[in-house]
Design a protein around this motif. Structure first.
Motif, PDB file in Angstrom:
ATOM      1  N   ASP A  91      42.207  -1.720  51.044  1.00 20.32           N
ATOM      2  CA  ASP A  91      43.460  -1.121  50.586  1.00 20.32           C
ATOM      3  C   ASP A  91      44.406  -1.116  51.775  1.00 20.32           C
ATOM      4  OD1 ASP A  91      42.615  -0.402  47.942  1.00 20.32           O
ATOM      5  OD2 ASP A  91      41.467   1.230  48.828  1.00 20.32           O
ATOM      6  N   PHE A  92      45.626  -1.631  51.578  1.00 22.11           N
ATOM      7  CA  PHE A  92      46.596  -1.644  52.663  1.00 22.11           C
ATOM      8  C   PHE A  92      48.009  -1.602  52.098  1.00 22.11           C
ATOM      9  CE2 PHE A  92      45.817  -6.029  51.571  1.00 22.11           C
ATOM     10  CZ  PHE A  92      47.049  -6.647  51.648  1.00 22.11           C
ATOM     11  N   THR A  93      48.947  -1.286  52.980  1.00 25.03           N
ATOM     12  CA  THR A  93      50.365  -1.261  52.614  1.00 25.03           C
ATOM     13  C   THR A  93      51.067  -2.371  53.379  1.00 25.03           C
ATOM     14  OG1 THR A  93      50.266   1.117  52.263  1.00 25.03           O
ATOM     15  CG2 THR A  93      52.443   0.152  52.544  1.00 25.03           C
ATOM     16  N   ILE A  94      51.898  -3.110  52.685  1.00 28.43           N
ATOM     17  CA  ILE A  94      52.650  -4.199  53.287  1.00 28.43           C
ATOM     18  C   ILE A  94      54.140  -3.943  53.103  1.00 28.43           C
ATOM     19  CG2 ILE A  94      52.455  -5.591  51.206  1.00 28.43           C
ATOM     20  CD1 ILE A  94      52.343  -8.066  52.970  1.00 28.43           C
ATOM     21  N   GLY A  95      54.915  -4.269  54.117  1.00 31.51           N
ATOM     22  CA  GLY A  95      56.366  -4.113  54.044  1.00 31.51           C
ATOM     23  C   GLY A  95      56.892  -2.866  54.724  1.00 31.51           C
ATOM     24  N   GLU A  96      56.038  -2.183  55.491  1.00 32.26           N
ATOM     25  CA  GLU A  96      56.487  -0.965  56.170  1.00 32.26           C
ATOM     26  C   GLU A  96      57.440  -1.298  57.312  1.00 32.26           C
ATOM     27  OE1 GLU A  96      52.601   0.638  57.119  1.00 32.26           O
ATOM     28  OE2 GLU A  96      52.970   2.237  55.661  1.00 32.26           O
ATOM     29  N   PHE A  97      58.384  -0.422  57.558  1.00 34.43           N
ATOM     30  CA  PHE A  97      59.325  -0.559  58.667  1.00 34.43           C
ATOM     31  C   PHE A  97      58.568  -0.337  59.973  1.00 34.43           C
ATOM     32  CE2 PHE A  97      62.413   1.257  61.653  1.00 34.43           C
ATOM     33  CZ  PHE A  97      63.335   0.220  61.668  1.00 34.43           C
ATOM     34  N   ASP A  98      58.713  -1.276  60.906  1.00 37.29           N
ATOM     35  CA  ASP A  98      58.056  -1.167  62.212  1.00 37.29           C
ATOM     36  C   ASP A  98      58.927  -1.863  63.247  1.00 37.29           C
ATOM     37  OD1 ASP A  98      56.445  -1.129  64.445  1.00 37.29           O
ATOM     38  OD2 ASP A  98      54.697  -1.968  63.435  1.00 37.29           O
ATOM     39  N   ASN A 136      55.930  -7.404  56.958  1.00 36.87           N
ATOM     40  CA  ASN A 136      55.956  -7.943  55.602  1.00 36.87           C
ATOM     41  C   ASN A 136      55.012  -9.133  55.396  1.00 36.87           C
ATOM     42  OD1 ASN A 136      57.616  -9.457  57.259  1.00 36.87           O
ATOM     43  ND2 ASN A 136      59.054  -9.964  55.636  1.00 36.87           N
ATOM     44  N   ILE A 137      54.158  -9.414  56.383  1.00 42.76           N
ATOM     45  CA  ILE A 137      53.133 -10.441  56.232  1.00 42.76           C
ATOM     46  C   ILE A 137      51.818  -9.888  56.770  1.00 42.76           C
ATOM     47  CG2 ILE A 137      52.348 -12.726  56.924  1.00 42.76           C
ATOM     48  CD1 ILE A 137      55.275 -13.545  57.116  1.00 42.76           C
ATOM     49  N   VAL A 138      50.743 -10.023  55.968  1.00 40.46           N
ATOM     50  CA  VAL A 138      49.416  -9.570  56.366  1.00 40.46           C
ATOM     51  C   VAL A 138      48.438 -10.715  56.098  1.00 40.46           C
ATOM     52  CG1 VAL A 138      47.562  -7.921  55.899  1.00 40.46           C
ATOM     53  CG2 VAL A 138      49.928  -7.169  55.843  1.00 40.46           C
ATOM     54  N   THR A 139      47.541 -10.988  57.059  1.00 39.51           N
ATOM     55  CA  THR A 139      46.563 -12.055  56.879  1.00 39.51           C
ATOM     56  C   THR A 139      45.141 -11.533  57.052  1.00 39.51           C
ATOM     57  OG1 THR A 139      46.622 -12.689  59.209  1.00 39.51           O
ATOM     58  CG2 THR A 139      48.163 -13.806  57.733  1.00 39.51           C
ATOM     59  N   SER A 154      48.322  -4.760  42.914  1.00 38.50           N
ATOM     60  CA  SER A 154      49.429  -4.251  43.706  1.00 38.50           C
ATOM     61  C   SER A 154      50.371  -3.450  42.817  1.00 38.50           C
ATOM     62  CB  SER A 154      50.190  -5.421  44.341  1.00 38.50           C
ATOM     63  OG  SER A 154      51.320  -4.968  45.032  1.00 38.50           O
ATOM     64  N   ASP A 155      51.013  -2.425  43.395  1.00 38.71           N
ATOM     65  CA  ASP A 155      51.966  -1.645  42.617  1.00 38.71           C
ATOM     66  C   ASP A 155      53.335  -2.317  42.552  1.00 38.71           C
ATOM     67  OD1 ASP A 155      52.703  -1.261  45.244  1.00 38.71           O
ATOM     68  OD2 ASP A 155      53.045   0.891  45.050  1.00 38.71           O
ATOM     69  N   ASN A 156      53.584  -3.295  43.427  1.00 35.45           N
ATOM     70  CA  ASN A 156      54.819  -4.056  43.457  1.00 35.45           C
ATOM     71  C   ASN A 156      54.423  -5.512  43.677  1.00 35.45           C
ATOM     72  OD1 ASN A 156      57.530  -4.656  43.505  1.00 35.45           O
ATOM     73  ND2 ASN A 156      57.901  -3.816  45.529  1.00 35.45           N
ATOM     74  N   GLY A 157      55.165  -6.445  43.136  1.00 33.83           N
ATOM     75  CA  GLY A 157      54.806  -7.856  43.259  1.00 33.83           C
ATOM     76  C   GLY A 157      54.650  -8.299  44.703  1.00 33.83           C
ATOM     77  N   VAL A 158      53.557  -8.991  44.997  1.00 34.05           N
ATOM     78  CA  VAL A 158      53.278  -9.497  46.335  1.00 34.05           C
ATOM     79  C   VAL A 158      52.919 -10.977  46.229  1.00 34.05           C
ATOM     80  CG1 VAL A 158      50.857  -8.787  46.276  1.00 34.05           C
ATOM     81  CG2 VAL A 158      51.978  -9.049  48.455  1.00 34.05           C
ATOM     82  N   ASP A 159      53.388 -11.793  47.171  1.00 39.96           N
ATOM     83  CA  ASP A 159      53.060 -13.212  47.190  1.00 39.96           C
ATOM     84  C   ASP A 159      51.721 -13.389  47.895  1.00 39.96           C
ATOM     85  OD1 ASP A 159      55.502 -13.577  46.001  1.00 39.96           O
ATOM     86  OD2 ASP A 159      56.472 -14.440  47.753  1.00 39.96           O
ATOM     87  N   VAL A 160      50.854 -14.232  47.315  1.00 39.24           N
ATOM     88  CA  VAL A 160      49.508 -14.443  47.860  1.00 39.24           C
ATOM     89  C   VAL A 160      49.282 -15.938  48.043  1.00 39.24           C
ATOM     90  CG1 VAL A 160      47.044 -14.079  47.501  1.00 39.24           C
ATOM     91  CG2 VAL A 160      48.683 -12.445  46.554  1.00 39.24           C
ATOM     92  N   ASP A 208      61.032  -4.672  50.926  1.00 45.49           N
ATOM     93  CA  ASP A 208      60.122  -4.351  49.819  1.00 45.49           C
ATOM     94  C   ASP A 208      58.872  -3.691  50.379  1.00 45.49           C
ATOM     95  OD1 ASP A 208      61.877  -5.425  48.053  1.00 45.49           O
ATOM     96  OD2 ASP A 208      60.701  -7.220  47.608  1.00 45.49           O
ATOM     97  N   LEU A 209      58.224  -2.874  49.580  1.00 51.48           N
ATOM     98  CA  LEU A 209      57.013  -2.172  49.977  1.00 51.48           C
ATOM     99  C   LEU A 209      55.991  -2.311  48.862  1.00 51.48           C
ATOM    100  CD1 LEU A 209      55.905  -0.245  52.220  1.00 51.48           C
ATOM    101  CD2 LEU A 209      56.648   1.633  50.776  1.00 51.48           C
ATOM    102  N   ALA A 210      54.752  -2.606  49.216  1.00 52.43           N
ATOM    103  CA  ALA A 210      53.696  -2.753  48.211  1.00 52.43           C
ATOM    104  C   ALA A 210      52.396  -2.167  48.746  1.00 52.43           C
ATOM    105  CB  ALA A 210      53.495  -4.220  47.859  1.00 52.43           C
ATOM    106  N   HIS A 211      51.682  -1.476  47.868  1.00 56.29           N
ATOM    107  CA  HIS A 211      50.342  -0.958  48.168  1.00 56.29           C
ATOM    108  C   HIS A 211      49.374  -1.904  47.462  1.00 56.29           C
ATOM    109  CE1 HIS A 211      52.163   2.599  49.841  1.00 56.29           C
ATOM    110  NE2 HIS A 211      52.919   2.670  48.750  1.00 56.29           N
TER     111      HIS A 211
END
Length: 110
Positions: free
Chosen positions: A15-22, A31-34, A51-57, A99-102
């Protein structure tokens, strides 16, 4: 299920969050996780994504080429993606800046 059709876990449920401000990364958003995955030649790779919001895979093969791409995934099982060579494949997740997605992901090989 026979001995030769055994399911091998490549990536435990994450479980992770992508798109967080950093501010410490280029572009100021993570906004990219590998995730790397060790695969064996001749097997098929499957990826389950929620995902709760659309994410590209993208599933990237051993040579660094895109083997499978899915856009705006909210809930899907991607695969089978053939592993043509033994080595390290990768899962790449991305969202647009702002954008933010869990995301929950799990990967296995059959």
């Amino acid at each position: 299920m026979s001995l030769f059709n055994k399911k091998t876990v490549l990536l435990e449920k994450q479980d992770f969050t992508i798109g967080e401000f950093d501010i410490t990364v280029d572009g100021a958003y993570r906004n990219i996780v590998t995730f790397p995955m060790k695969v064996k030649k001749g097997r098929k790779v499957f990826v389950s994504v929620t995902s709760d919001n659309g994410v590209d895979v993208s599933v990237v093969d051993v040579n660094g080429m895109n083997a499978k791409y899915s856009a705006s995934v909210k809930e899907a099982t991607i695969g089978p993606v053939p592993a043509r060579e033994s080595g390290t494949m990768a899962l790449v997740f991305g969202v647009y800046r702002g954008d933010l997605a869990h995301v929950t992901v799990e990967a296995w090989m059959e």
